[in-house]
Design a protein around this motif. Structure first.
Motif, PDB file in Angstrom:
ATOM      1  N   PRO A  69      -3.500  -5.606   3.163  1.00 22.41           N
ATOM      2  CA  PRO A  69      -2.280  -5.826   2.390  1.00 22.41           C
ATOM      3  C   PRO A  69      -2.502  -5.875   0.881  1.00 22.41           C
ATOM      4  N   ALA A  70      -3.745  -5.777   0.440  1.00 24.11           N
ATOM      5  CA  ALA A  70      -4.005  -5.872  -1.000  1.00 24.11           C
ATOM      6  C   ALA A  70      -5.347  -5.239  -1.327  1.00 24.11           C
ATOM      7  N   PHE A  71      -5.586  -5.075  -2.620  1.00 22.45           N
ATOM      8  CA  PHE A  71      -6.851  -4.554  -3.132  1.00 22.45           C
ATOM      9  C   PHE A  71      -7.715  -5.715  -3.620  1.00 22.45           C
ATOM     10  N   PRO A  72      -8.975  -5.452  -3.909  1.00 24.34           N
ATOM     11  CA  PRO A  72      -9.832  -6.515  -4.451  1.00 24.34           C
ATOM     12  C   PRO A  72      -9.351  -7.003  -5.820  1.00 24.34           C
ATOM     13  N   VAL A  73      -9.564  -8.273  -6.063  1.00 25.45           N
ATOM     14  CA  VAL A  73      -9.281  -8.900  -7.351  1.00 25.45           C
ATOM     15  C   VAL A  73     -10.474  -9.732  -7.812  1.00 25.45           C
ATOM     16  N   HIS A  74     -11.071 -10.454  -6.869  1.00 23.40           N
ATOM     17  CA  HIS A  74     -12.112 -11.420  -7.186  1.00 23.40           C
ATOM     18  C   HIS A  74     -13.275 -10.797  -7.964  1.00 23.40           C
ATOM     19  N   ASP A  75     -13.614  -9.553  -7.644  1.00 26.07           N
ATOM     20  CA  ASP A  75     -14.799  -8.939  -8.253  1.00 26.07           C
ATOM     21  C   ASP A  75     -14.610  -8.610  -9.722  1.00 26.07           C
ATOM     22  N   GLU A  76     -13.401  -8.145 -10.112  1.00 25.50           N
ATOM     23  CA  GLU A  76     -13.185  -7.702 -11.491  1.00 25.50           C
ATOM     24  C   GLU A  76     -12.015  -8.385 -12.176  1.00 25.50           C
ATOM     25  N   GLY A  77     -11.370  -9.325 -11.493  1.00 22.47           N
ATOM     26  CA  GLY A  77     -10.303 -10.087 -12.120  1.00 22.47           C
ATOM     27  C   GLY A  77      -8.944  -9.431 -12.105  1.00 22.47           C
ATOM     28  N   ALA A  78      -8.821  -8.263 -11.508  1.00 23.75           N
ATOM     29  CA  ALA A  78      -7.534  -7.560 -11.442  1.00 23.75           C
ATOM     30  C   ALA A  78      -7.612  -6.496 -10.365  1.00 23.75           C
ATOM     31  N   TYR A  79      -6.442  -6.114  -9.842  1.00 22.86           N
ATOM     32  CA  TYR A  79      -6.417  -4.992  -8.915  1.00 22.86           C
ATOM     33  C   TYR A  79      -6.837  -3.707  -9.615  1.00 22.86           C
ATOM     34  N   PHE A  80      -6.269  -3.493 -10.790  1.00 21.31           N
ATOM     35  CA  PHE A  80      -6.500  -2.263 -11.542  1.00 21.31           C
ATOM     36  C   PHE A  80      -6.878  -2.620 -12.982  1.00 21.31           C
ATOM     37  N   PRO A  87      -0.524  -5.558 -11.054  1.00 17.98           N
ATOM     38  CA  PRO A  87       0.263  -6.726 -10.620  1.00 17.98           C
ATOM     39  C   PRO A  87      -0.585  -7.998 -10.560  1.00 17.98           C
ATOM     40  N   ALA A  88       0.106  -9.119 -10.570  1.00 20.67           N
ATOM     41  CA  ALA A  88      -0.571 -10.414 -10.582  1.00 20.67           C
ATOM     42  C   ALA A  88      -0.891 -10.929  -9.189  1.00 20.67           C
ATOM     43  N   ASP A  89      -0.133 -10.490  -8.168  1.00 19.66           N
ATOM     44  CA  ASP A  89      -0.365 -11.008  -6.822  1.00 19.66           C
ATOM     45  C   ASP A  89       0.095  -9.976  -5.794  1.00 19.66           C
ATOM     46  N   GLY A  90      -0.094 -10.331  -4.518  1.00 21.69           N
ATOM     47  CA  GLY A  90       0.228  -9.402  -3.453  1.00 21.69           C
ATOM     48  C   GLY A  90       1.671  -8.924  -3.440  1.00 21.69           C
ATOM     49  N   PRO A  91       2.649  -9.823  -3.424  1.00 18.94           N
ATOM     50  CA  PRO A  91       4.036  -9.361  -3.409  1.00 18.94           C
ATOM     51  C   PRO A  91       4.396  -8.454  -4.584  1.00 18.94           C
ATOM     52  N   ALA A  92       3.846  -8.724  -5.762  1.00 18.32           N
ATOM     53  CA  ALA A  92       4.107  -7.857  -6.911  1.00 18.32           C
ATOM     54  C   ALA A  92       3.458  -6.494  -6.708  1.00 18.32           C
ATOM     55  N   LEU A  93       2.298  -6.462  -6.057  1.00 14.44           N
ATOM     56  CA  LEU A  93       1.641  -5.198  -5.743  1.00 14.44           C
ATOM     57  C   LEU A  93       2.486  -4.383  -4.778  1.00 14.44           C
ATOM     58  N   TRP A  94       2.999  -5.017  -3.725  1.00 10.48           N
ATOM     59  CA  TRP A  94       3.819  -4.295  -2.751  1.00 10.48           C
ATOM     60  C   TRP A  94       5.047  -3.701  -3.428  1.00 10.48           C
ATOM     61  N   LYS A  95       5.645  -4.474  -4.338  1.00  7.98           N
ATOM     62  CA  LYS A  95       6.835  -4.000  -5.047  1.00  7.98           C
ATOM     63  C   LYS A  95       6.507  -2.793  -5.912  1.00  7.98           C
ATOM     64  N   LEU A  96       5.375  -2.844  -6.613  1.00 10.32           N
ATOM     65  CA  LEU A  96       4.993  -1.729  -7.483  1.00 10.32           C
ATOM     66  C   LEU A  96       4.732  -0.458  -6.676  1.00 10.32           C
ATOM     67  N   VAL A  97       4.003  -0.596  -5.561  1.00 12.34           N
ATOM     68  CA  VAL A  97       3.713   0.573  -4.724  1.00 12.34           C
ATOM     69  C   VAL A  97       5.009   1.171  -4.207  1.00 12.34           C
ATOM     70  N   ASP A  98       5.935   0.338  -3.783  1.00  7.73           N
ATOM     71  CA  ASP A  98       7.203   0.837  -3.257  1.00  7.73           C
ATOM     72  C   ASP A  98       8.027   1.502  -4.352  1.00  7.73           C
ATOM     73  N   GLN A  99       8.051   0.907  -5.531  1.00  2.00           N
ATOM     74  CA  GLN A  99       8.840   1.488  -6.621  1.00  2.00           C
ATOM     75  C   GLN A  99       8.292   2.840  -7.061  1.00  2.00           C
TER      76      GLN A  99
END
Length: 287
Positions: A69-80, A87-99
């Protein structure tokens, strides 16, 4: 936690088609009866509507989705890292991918991975982004836990190969966004006292726990399926018109969910922090 009455496992697919061959759904009820394959030519939209109806009916179901349901964050401090829209968290990531994939048919996510900023992080066929690291790519903390269990996870940023999970995960994120507020996904959301809840599953984990040795991960005959089901206290299954690894993965995972749901340690993984619970999520079954 009030007990679950239904256990559903969904083998997901990221294929950019209306009715991907890899989509399979299995349903088990409390007790020991074998899971049943919900046999139909599923589309992702069909599954979205089916899950929406389970929520509307208040079905007390534990539903496993075989996707990340999400990409790594812990290793580099951000998804991208370096992208101001990261995005800052999982739900924001899902929204961005859908948009960004709104114009893609069949809840595919081709437009997202082709976005000029997003594509830099993915390895695609004939196009490896300049921010995809050397080697196997980035991994979530729970995926490192999968490796500790002698499983073989793939980075969600890798979109190449038969075993890649990135495309499935991205299409799944579109569904998660559309289910937001209707069905919660653990651990991003607390487990509700009533109704259904979603969890991330890894079907190879169920196979390994059933006794399938490393190097063999697929079940394609009824006898082997019954042997694996018995490891989870399940009665033999009703013979299927055909056997493929998508159907058997879903059926075995549904049987495993039935026994795993009451294992309290699986709901409190040792390395799951509040931050990871909101950003990377966790694979149910990784302790």
């Amino acid at each position: 936690m009030p007990p679950f009455t239904d256990f559903i496992a969904i083998d997901w697919s990221g294929q950019a088609a209306e009715r991907p061959k890899g989509l399979a759904v299995a349903h088990a009820r409390a007790g020991s009866d074998a899971p049943e394959l919900v046999d139909r030519a599923w589309s992702r939209q069909d599954i979205l509507e089916w899950l929406d109806q389970l929520a509307a009916d208040g079905t007390r179901a534990l539903i496993g989705l075989d996707l990340s349901p999400a990409f790594p964050v812990h290793d580099e401090g951000a998804y991208f890292p370096g992208w101001d829209m990261s995005p800052a968290d999982g739900p924001a990531l899902w929204k961005l991918v859908d948009q960004l994939s709104a114009d893609d048919p069949h809840l595919a996510a081709t437009s997202f991975v082709n976005h000029p900023d997003a594509r830099r992080h993915f390895r695609q066929r004939g196009d490896c982004g300049d921010l995809f690291p050397p080697g196997r790519g980035r991994f979530r903390v729970c995926e490192q836990g999968q490796e500790a269990m002698r499983l073989s996870p793939y980075s969600c940023f890798n979109l190449v190969g038969a075993s890649q999970v990135g495309k499935s995960s991205l299409t799944g994120m579109r569904v998660l966004h559309r289910l937001r507020g209707k069905i919660g996904l653990w651990p991003f959301d607390p487990v509700p006292e009533t109704g259904p809840v979603l969890v991330e599953i890894y079907t190879a984990l169920a196979a390994r726990l059933a006794g399938m040795r490393k190097g063999i991960s697929k079940i394609r005959d009824g006898e082997t399926l019954d042997t694996m089901l018995a490891a989870f206290g399940s009665a033999p299954h009703r013979r299927l018109p055909r056997y493929d690894d998508h159907a058997t993965d879903a059926m075995l995972s549904a049987a495993w969910l039935r026994v795993a749901a009451v294992q309290s340690n699986l709901w409190s993984p040792r390395l799951l922090t509040p931050e990871l619970a909101q950003t990377e999520g966790w694979t149910f079954g990784v302790p």
